[in-house]
Scaffold this motif. Structure first.
Motif, PDB file in Angstrom:
ATOM      1  N   HIS A  49      11.646 -12.329 -20.220  1.00  0.00           N
ATOM      2  CA  HIS A  49      10.911 -11.063 -20.285  1.00  0.00           C
ATOM      3  C   HIS A  49      11.749 -10.006 -21.019  1.00  0.00           C
ATOM      4  N   HIS A  71      11.480  -7.741 -24.646  1.00  0.00           N
ATOM      5  CA  HIS A  71      11.715  -6.310 -24.886  1.00  0.00           C
ATOM      6  C   HIS A  71      12.759  -6.111 -25.987  1.00  0.00           C
ATOM      7  N   HIS A 100       4.694  -4.394 -22.566  1.00  0.00           N
ATOM      8  CA  HIS A 100       4.109  -5.241 -21.516  1.00  0.00           C
ATOM      9  C   HIS A 100       2.699  -5.705 -21.879  1.00  0.00           C
TER      10      HIS A 100
HETATM   11 ZN    ZN Z   1       9.446  -5.103 -18.759  1.00  0.00          ZN
END
Ligand code: ZN
Length: 311
Positions: free
Chosen positions: A265, A269, A275
């Protein structure tokens, strides 16, 4: 005169640049669209300069995680993105890579407490289920035995009645035969008595066992009520980008699989991706059990951000 003009010119120039600067610096003033687009393009350009190298930075020993385990989790997380695009998006570089730090605080403590609580609950549940299953089995057997006993008892009562009828009209000649029969009936009665006591004891034992299971269920529910009201799954990882400098921080994880997902995750980024809405996608804001592999949403977000073609 010439000097004065020049001085005036510079003063004006200073004032104009002051106005321009303050106008640009003011946060609430919207950035002109051209500048915004330029900034976006610049961010895109340097965020998508591949491969992005990473390393494990500070690893708080409170995590009880070895450097090898941390590296392994990050390698697997990076491989998810690398495999999705068939190129090296992320590369391990123990010297020049951006740091992945492990910062220990109450988040990890809470997660570990939760994990411990869940393990204890599972232990309770399996114990309760096993005992209930056993109890059901024994209860069914007892019922069978009780039915059989009732049948035996009925038969005995019938045999006694028959014997008494016979004894009424007994002659001296068959008295000894009747006596033998009576002894047999007495023995049967004793056996039935014994069986009745046995079945009663068995029933009491089952009641005690049921009480024990009830107590265990109560204990289990008391344990469940100790669970913190708020789930602290809030922020378990963080990706900071300052200029071209990236830093990943991991705050908490329950399992190594969770750690790997959190890292995947944060790697997303690191590419400048935000998101996604779908809970199953790795780039969803909250870690959950639906997540395992990168989804179409995740891959599309990165291909859009970095003009990459999925494999
Ligand atoms: Zn995040």
């Amino acid at each position: 005169m010439r000097f004065l003009l020049r001085a005036l010119f510079y003063t004006l120039l200073l004032y104009v640049s002051y106005l321009l600067l303050t106008g640009l610096i003011r946060k609430d003033a919207p950035l002109p669209q051209v500048l915004e687009r330029y900034a976006e393009a610049t961010v895109k350009q340097y965020l998508c300069t591949l491969p992005i190298s990473w390393r494990i930075g500070e690893l708080d020993p409170a995590f009880a995680l070895t450097l090898e385990q941390a590296e392994h989790a990050a390698l697997l997380a990076a491989a998810q993105w690398n495999n999705a695009f068939g190129i090296e998006v992320f590369r391990y570089d123990s010297i020049d890579g951006f740091p992945i730090n492990f910062a220990y605080d109450e988040r990890q403590q809470h997660l570990l407490q939760q994990a411990l609580l869940q393990r204890n609950l599972q232990r309770y549940d399996s114990n309760i289920n096993q005992r209930l299953e056993n109890l059901q089995h024994q209860h069914a057997r007892l019922q069978q035995q009780q039915t059989q006993f009732a049948r035996d008892n009925q038969q005995f009562a019938a045999d006694i009645a028959a014997f008494e009828r016979k004894a009424q009209y007994a002659s001296a000649a068959n008295r000894s035969a009747l006596q033998r029969e009576q002894q047999q009936l007495n023995a049967r009665q004793q056996q039935l008595q014994q069986k009745a006591e046995e079945l009663n004891a068995k029933q009491q034992q089952l009641v005690r066992e049921q009480d024990y299971v009830n107590d265990t269920v109560a204990d289990r529910n008391a344990l469940l009520s100790q669970q913190p009201a708020t789930d602290v799954a809030a922020e378990v990882g963080l990706m900071e980008i300052r200029g071209k400098q990236r830093t990943m921080t991991i705050f908490a994880y329950k399992t190594l699989v969770d750690l790997q997902l959190t890292m995947a995750h944060e790697f997303g980024h690191a590419l400048g991706v935000g998101h996604t809405d779908s809970p199953a996608s790795v780039m969803h804001f909250a870690l959950n059990t639906q997540q395992s592999e990168l989804t179409v949403d995740d891959i599309q977000a990165v291909s859009h951000q970095c003009d990459l073609q999925p494999q």
